[in-house]
Design a protein around this motif. Sequence first.
Motif, PDB file in Angstrom:
ATOM      1  N   THR A  63      14.561 -30.397  -3.334  1.00 21.87           N
ATOM      2  CA  THR A  63      13.155 -30.345  -2.934  1.00 21.87           C
ATOM      3  C   THR A  63      12.220 -29.960  -4.072  1.00 21.87           C
ATOM      4  O   THR A  63      11.006 -29.872  -3.883  1.00 21.87           O
ATOM      5  CB  THR A  63      12.960 -29.331  -1.792  1.00 21.87           C
ATOM      6  OG1 THR A  63      13.270 -28.018  -2.287  1.00 21.87           O
ATOM      7  CG2 THR A  63      13.847 -29.662  -0.602  1.00 21.87           C
ATOM      8  N   GLY A  64      12.779 -29.690  -5.249  1.00 22.75           N
ATOM      9  CA  GLY A  64      11.978 -29.176  -6.355  1.00 22.75           C
ATOM     10  C   GLY A  64      12.044 -27.657  -6.443  1.00 22.75           C
ATOM     11  O   GLY A  64      11.584 -27.069  -7.419  1.00 22.75           O
ATOM     12  N   TYR A  65      12.608 -27.023  -5.432  1.00 24.40           N
ATOM     13  CA  TYR A  65      12.943 -25.608  -5.444  1.00 24.40           C
ATOM     14  C   TYR A  65      14.459 -25.498  -5.513  1.00 24.40           C
ATOM     15  O   TYR A  65      15.161 -26.389  -5.046  1.00 24.40           O
ATOM     16  CB  TYR A  65      12.434 -24.905  -4.184  1.00 24.40           C
ATOM     17  CG  TYR A  65      10.929 -24.811  -4.105  1.00 24.40           C
ATOM     18  CD1 TYR A  65      10.267 -23.642  -4.487  1.00 24.40           C
ATOM     19  CD2 TYR A  65      10.174 -25.887  -3.648  1.00 24.40           C
ATOM     20  CE1 TYR A  65       8.882 -23.562  -4.420  1.00 24.40           C
ATOM     21  CE2 TYR A  65       8.793 -25.812  -3.577  1.00 24.40           C
ATOM     22  CZ  TYR A  65       8.154 -24.644  -3.962  1.00 24.40           C
ATOM     23  OH  TYR A  65       6.781 -24.569  -3.896  1.00 24.40           O
ATOM     24  N   SER A 119      10.532 -22.782  -0.671  1.00 24.29           N
ATOM     25  CA  SER A 119       9.174 -23.329  -0.701  1.00 24.29           C
ATOM     26  C   SER A 119       8.274 -22.632   0.310  1.00 24.29           C
ATOM     27  O   SER A 119       7.050 -22.663   0.183  1.00 24.29           O
ATOM     28  CB  SER A 119       9.199 -24.836  -0.412  1.00 24.29           C
ATOM     29  OG  SER A 119       9.620 -25.084   0.918  1.00 24.29           O
ATOM     30  N   ALA A 131      10.925 -28.571 -12.285  1.00 23.27           N
ATOM     31  CA  ALA A 131       9.575 -29.124 -12.413  1.00 23.27           C
ATOM     32  C   ALA A 131       9.618 -30.647 -12.495  1.00 23.27           C
ATOM     33  O   ALA A 131       8.742 -31.336 -11.942  1.00 23.27           O
ATOM     34  CB  ALA A 131       8.881 -28.546 -13.645  1.00 23.27           C
ATOM     35  N   THR A 160      10.127 -32.067  -8.997  1.00 21.48           N
ATOM     36  CA  THR A 160       8.859 -32.065  -8.269  1.00 21.48           C
ATOM     37  C   THR A 160       7.974 -33.223  -8.713  1.00 21.48           C
ATOM     38  O   THR A 160       7.402 -33.949  -7.877  1.00 21.48           O
ATOM     39  CB  THR A 160       8.116 -30.739  -8.489  1.00 21.48           C
ATOM     40  OG1 THR A 160       8.919 -29.666  -7.977  1.00 21.48           O
ATOM     41  CG2 THR A 160       6.774 -30.733  -7.782  1.00 21.48           C
ATOM     42  N   GLY A 215       9.400 -36.568  -7.572  1.00 21.86           N
ATOM     43  CA  GLY A 215       9.230 -36.721  -6.134  1.00 21.86           C
ATOM     44  C   GLY A 215       7.812 -37.119  -5.772  1.00 21.86           C
ATOM     45  O   GLY A 215       7.597 -38.007  -4.930  1.00 21.86           O
ATOM     46  N   GLU A 216       6.844 -36.486  -6.413  1.00 16.51           N
ATOM     47  CA  GLU A 216       5.443 -36.843  -6.168  1.00 16.51           C
ATOM     48  C   GLU A 216       5.161 -38.269  -6.622  1.00 16.51           C
ATOM     49  O   GLU A 216       4.448 -39.022  -5.944  1.00 16.51           O
ATOM     50  CB  GLU A 216       4.528 -35.854  -6.894  1.00 16.51           C
ATOM     51  CG  GLU A 216       4.558 -34.449  -6.293  1.00 16.51           C
ATOM     52  CD  GLU A 216       3.803 -33.430  -7.131  1.00 16.51           C
ATOM     53  OE1 GLU A 216       3.374 -33.791  -8.265  1.00 16.51           O
ATOM     54  OE2 GLU A 216       3.638 -32.285  -6.667  1.00 16.51           O
ATOM     55  N   SER A 269      10.161 -34.296   0.637  1.00 13.29           N
ATOM     56  CA  SER A 269      10.023 -33.088  -0.168  1.00 13.29           C
ATOM     57  C   SER A 269      10.851 -33.271  -1.421  1.00 13.29           C
ATOM     58  O   SER A 269      12.054 -33.528  -1.348  1.00 13.29           O
ATOM     59  CB  SER A 269      10.509 -31.872   0.630  1.00 13.29           C
ATOM     60  OG  SER A 269      10.368 -30.690  -0.114  1.00 13.29           O
ATOM     61  N   GLY A 270      10.217 -33.153  -2.591  1.00 12.98           N
ATOM     62  CA  GLY A 270      10.927 -33.395  -3.842  1.00 12.98           C
ATOM     63  C   GLY A 270      11.494 -34.793  -3.860  1.00 12.98           C
ATOM     64  O   GLY A 270      10.802 -35.774  -3.545  1.00 12.98           O
TER      65      GLY A 270
END
Length: 473
Positions: free
Chosen positions: A306-308, A314, A380, A383, A386-387, A409-410
């Motif tokens: 998820t980027g975390y 999150s 990072a 994230t 993913g965006e 998410s991510g």
Amino acid sequence: EPEHATASRPSLAHRTHRVSTTMHAAAAVSLRAPVPALGRARPPIAGKRRPLQVRSAIAPSPASVDADRVRKDENECVVNTYGRTLDAPVFTHGLGCKMWDTEGKEYLDFCAGIAVNCLGHCDPDWVAAVTEQANKLCHVSNLYHTEPGATLARKLVDTCFADRVFYCNSGTEANEGAIKFARKVQMTRAKAADPDATEWATETVSFSNSFHGRTLGALNLTWKEQYRVPFEPLSPGHSFAAYGDLESAEKAIVKGKTAAVFVEPVQGEGGIFPADEAFLRGLKDICEEAGAVLIFDEVQCGLGRTGYLWGHQSVDVAPDIMTVAKPLAGGLPIGAVLCTQDVANAVAPGDHGSTFAGGPMVCNAANAVFDKVSDEKFLANVTARGEQLRSGLREALKDNGHVKEVRGSGLLVGVQLDCPAGPVVGECGKNGLLILTAGAGDVIRMLPPLVATEEEVDTAVGIVAKAMSVLDE
């Protein structure tokens, strides 16, 4: 590779060099770099591990693999639980986010072994960790101590809520262990209050669209009837609540009856649904009031996806137990139950176990994975990619009437359609992109390796956009 493949494409050596120089877009991460302070402060890990020698990963050629013989042997000798088609590709090797089949065809892998190959294929540090340990010690059982598993456990508890780790071999095994731990917690509490107690909370609650595994205990928690019905009757005492609905959860969770509540912070198989902070925080409050053990299933959404580092971080809500598996060893079988000391105090020697779990080779691989994924620059990049993937899909598909929503998410991304997604997935495969379905079969699911580059994300978006035309044929 076969002549017809090499005549029109760059050589394998050239492609290997090209992929290996771009696969770590977040910049090189030292294999034994210190774990960043992603969780609460802990004392540093005692001692130092010898850094592994980092080597370039060179993918083998498909050579003499007979694809027809492979399919014949599979179809005649392997139990047909997966329904592979007779024309499914036979893969021979991979590197980064790419794989090649016996015909030399190149594929962009946005399945990642169903969220397993988080570092892609043949990551050089992962290869070095596996080969180094295979040359020293592979398996000794849990009767004895070995260093890789102990070191990994310290890293895991240093970066989340947990105080203790139990190793197993898969996600469904982790959830089975979590069920047992939660029941033992309830028994221990009841006996502490009344040594003569013979009854305590044993029931479980999970949520609509959930997926927690296919073994009998985990299957009880899984939403889809098509998975459950053929094996009923399952264990009594399970209830489903509506995902994201606290009122529904409060009705299902009953003090003195509900032992454990399972929830995915981001649902994967169920259709790519991220839970919000209000739901998870409210669910924690309900569980505390009812005395139920709160269990986060992060088998698919955990470890950087998820980027975390962990999906629940999150929203800053901590469970009593977390189950993890898929990406932890980068392709080797591993699972883990992470829990608080309060939960661990209820578990005694002999209460649970596993012959293979926590072995030195798989844990050495997991250390290599963890040290890369836990780096803040690596996360990072997850994230950012993913965006990029979600925004790219929204833009490319904005005029398509079949697309209802792009969410995720991510690098756990879904495209909700108003029709079955299977034709799009099949068309993408023909054009060299491997993706999946989710939900009721009406969601395009994309789970690329966490090392996917900007170029690879753009390529995937373009292939999906082109493949959508198959829905109108």
